[in-house]
Design an enzyme around this catalytic site. Structure first.
Site, PDB file in Angstrom:
ATOM      1  N   CYS A  53       0.855  -1.185   0.000  1.00 25.58           N
ATOM      2  CA  CYS A  53       0.000   0.000   0.000  1.00 25.58           C
ATOM      3  C   CYS A  53       0.891   1.234   0.000  1.00 25.58           C
ATOM      4  O   CYS A  53       1.787   1.367   0.827  1.00 25.58           O
ATOM      5  CB  CYS A  53      -0.904   0.003   1.226  1.00 25.58           C
TER       6      CYS A  53
ATOM      7  N   GLY B 144       3.880   4.133   3.568  1.00 28.05           N
ATOM      8  CA  GLY B 144       3.551   2.907   2.847  1.00 28.05           C
ATOM      9  C   GLY B 144       3.636   1.711   3.780  1.00 28.05           C
ATOM     10  O   GLY B 144       4.059   1.847   4.928  1.00 28.05           O
ATOM     11  N   LYS B 145       3.189   0.583   3.323  1.00 26.29           N
ATOM     12  CA  LYS B 145       3.326  -0.656   4.106  1.00 26.29           C
ATOM     13  C   LYS B 145       3.070  -1.831   3.180  1.00 26.29           C
ATOM     14  O   LYS B 145       2.345  -1.696   2.187  1.00 26.29           O
ATOM     15  CB  LYS B 145       2.291  -0.680   5.245  1.00 26.29           C
ATOM     16  N   GLY B 146       3.656  -2.981   3.505  1.00 32.09           N
ATOM     17  CA  GLY B 146       3.430  -4.159   2.686  1.00 32.09           C
ATOM     18  C   GLY B 146       3.264  -5.393   3.542  1.00 32.09           C
ATOM     19  O   GLY B 146       3.590  -5.384   4.733  1.00 32.09           O
TER      20      GLY B 146
ATOM     21  N   ASP C  98       9.508  -5.508   9.170  1.00 34.83           N
ATOM     22  CA  ASP C  98       8.374  -5.412  10.089  1.00 34.83           C
ATOM     23  C   ASP C  98       8.225  -6.814  10.701  1.00 34.83           C
ATOM     24  O   ASP C  98       9.221  -7.553  10.772  1.00 34.83           O
ATOM     25  CB  ASP C  98       7.117  -4.953   9.320  1.00 34.83           C
TER      26      ASP C  98
END
Ligand code: NAD
Length: 415
Positions: free
Chosen positions: A59, A104-106, A145
């Site tokens: 994202c 952002g993040k995934g 993460d």
């Protein structure tokens, strides 16, 4: 655990702050949605020769202030909504500490504990290849993460570099030192928690020295927060992790507990403290409470039993909006995640800068810059909260949204 989803939570926090500060209405509409969410299928050849297809997300929430920045998690519970919420929080976090990144993040839906090293490597490289068109040191910079780490970042960097034809360390942060990682990155989040806690106590005319502190979670964030707070003179009287809780009214020897966990993986069985029920960590008679494990753990179910005067959110999203309101009314200072645990992304920013320069700093320089920036951001957040007579989370949100609004008004909207 909370029943409110992370997405409902961040939207509530956003709308509340936007209303109080009278954020530009058009900007609010833009900020309620991610700019881009990519869902990919990732076929991986497993060790048994069969192909298994995994699902992954990236994202890219907002990039008004700079390239998207945020971790990638490998976990069976990853959902699109969770990834989107975490990306939104990254957007606010980078703005609160005033670094030139968006959010952002995934995530990939998988259980890395059930995968071999070879399978994990192939999964990471194939995921990187699939989302490569939207990655890059000036576009989107992932970091570790949950259940990803230095090795994962090395595979991403190597895959990206292989396709580019040159080494590009700036495409990820949280790398090993040998391939362009920054000194001080590993401890940065916990160190940051201790600095923010100390500055907050000072602001309210108190000293962290002698304060009794309880910490939920004794992983990267919790253990380093405990270590640095004890160095500042705080007394870590209780900690908990997935295996249970520990209590010692005279203070737990944090270094000894870290050594114990290195050998035994969990805190359970540590001989120099009394065992307690892990869930009781929130109800102890302490001055400061640090949730540093999970989301949604301070809720209407336990908020009335909290005795601490300060809550420093090491974890992302540990307090529900309803519990937040109760804590504010009770006069408990809740230092929000987007400030309290921002030391990690701050040193990630330093790592990215060093990668761009091709020049690496000494640890002292990293830690000095981290400390200065976080003490300053803490004062700015509390000042903003006072100006609007709101809780610290809303103060931090207003500070972040003001900075995003400034950029939006200056650049205006394309086309
Ligand atoms: P970690 O995996 O190193 O540690 C997690 C800890 O939580 C472990 O001690 C685990 O035993 C404990 N835990 C798990 N379930 C628990 C339960 N039910 N009750 C009590 N303890 C439990 O993870 P971490 O990197 O320390 O991250 C912790 C939190 O901080 C997460 O919310 C993460 O998103 C957030 N965070 C981490 C960083 C970072 O740089 N590592 C940066 C910002 C935010």
């Amino acid at each position: 655990m909370s029943t409110i989803s992370p997405k409902e939570m961040y939207l509530k926090q956003l709308e509340r702050a936007a209303k109080i500060m009278q954020l530009d209405e058009d900007l609010l509409e833009i900020l309620k949605q991610p700019k881009r969410v990519v869902r990919v299928s990732i076929p991986v050849k497993m060790d048994n020769g069969k192909i298994k297809v995994f699902t992954g997300y990236r994202c890219q929430y907002n990039d008004f202030r700079g390239p998207f920045k945020g971790g990638i998690r490998f976990h069976p519970g990853v959902t699109e909504d969770e990834v989107v919420a975490l990306a939104a929080w990254m957007t606010w976090k980078c703005a609160v500490i005033d670094i030139p990144f968006g959010g952002g993040k995934g995530g990939v839906i998988c259980d890395p504990r059930e995968l071999s090293e070879g399978e994990l490597q192939r999964l990471t490289r194939r995921f990187t290849y699939t989302i490569m068109p939207i990655l890059g040191p000036s576009i989107d910079i992932p970091a570790p993460d949950v259940f990803t780490g230095e090795k994962t970042m090395a595979w991403i960097m190597d895959t990206y570099s292989a396709f580019k034809g040159y080494s590009e360390p700036g495409v990820v942060t949280g790398k090993a030192r040998s391939i362009g990682g920054s000194k001080g990155r590993r401890e940065a989040t916990g160190r940051g928690v201790s600095i923010v806690a100390d500055e907050t106590a000072k602001y309210f005319g108190e000293k962290i020295e002698g304060m009794r502190v309880a910490i939920q979670g004794f992983g990267n964030v919790g253990s380093h927060a405990a270590l640095f707070i004890s160095k500042l003179g705080g007394k870590i009287v209780a900690v908990s992790d997935v295996s249970g809780g520990l209590y010692n009214k005279d203070g737990i020897d944090v270094k000894a507990l870290m050594d114990y966990v290195k050998k035994n993986k969990v805190i359970n069985g540590f001989p120099w403290a009394k065992e307690i029920d892990g869930d009781k960590i929130f109800e102890l008679d302490v001055d400061m409470l640090i949730p540093a494990a999970l989301e949604g753990v301070i809720t209407l179910d336990n908020v009335d039993r909290i005795k601490a005067r300060y809550i420093i959110e090491g974890a992302n999203g540990p307090t529900t909006p309803e519990a937040d309101e109760v804590l504010f009314k009770k006069g408990i200072h809740v230092v929000p995640d987007i400030l309290a645990n921002s030391g990690g992304v701050l040193v990630s920013y330093f790592e990215w800068v060093q990668s761009k320069l091709g020049f690496w700093w000494e640890e002292e320089e990293v830690n000095d810059r981290l400390e200065r920036k976080l003490r300053n951001a803490t004062r700015e957040v509390i000042n903003m909260a006072h100006e609007y007579d709101v809780d610290l989370r809303t103060g931090a949100m207003i500070l972040a949204l003001r900075r995003i609004e400034e950029v939006y008004k200056e650049r205006e909207l394309f086309p």
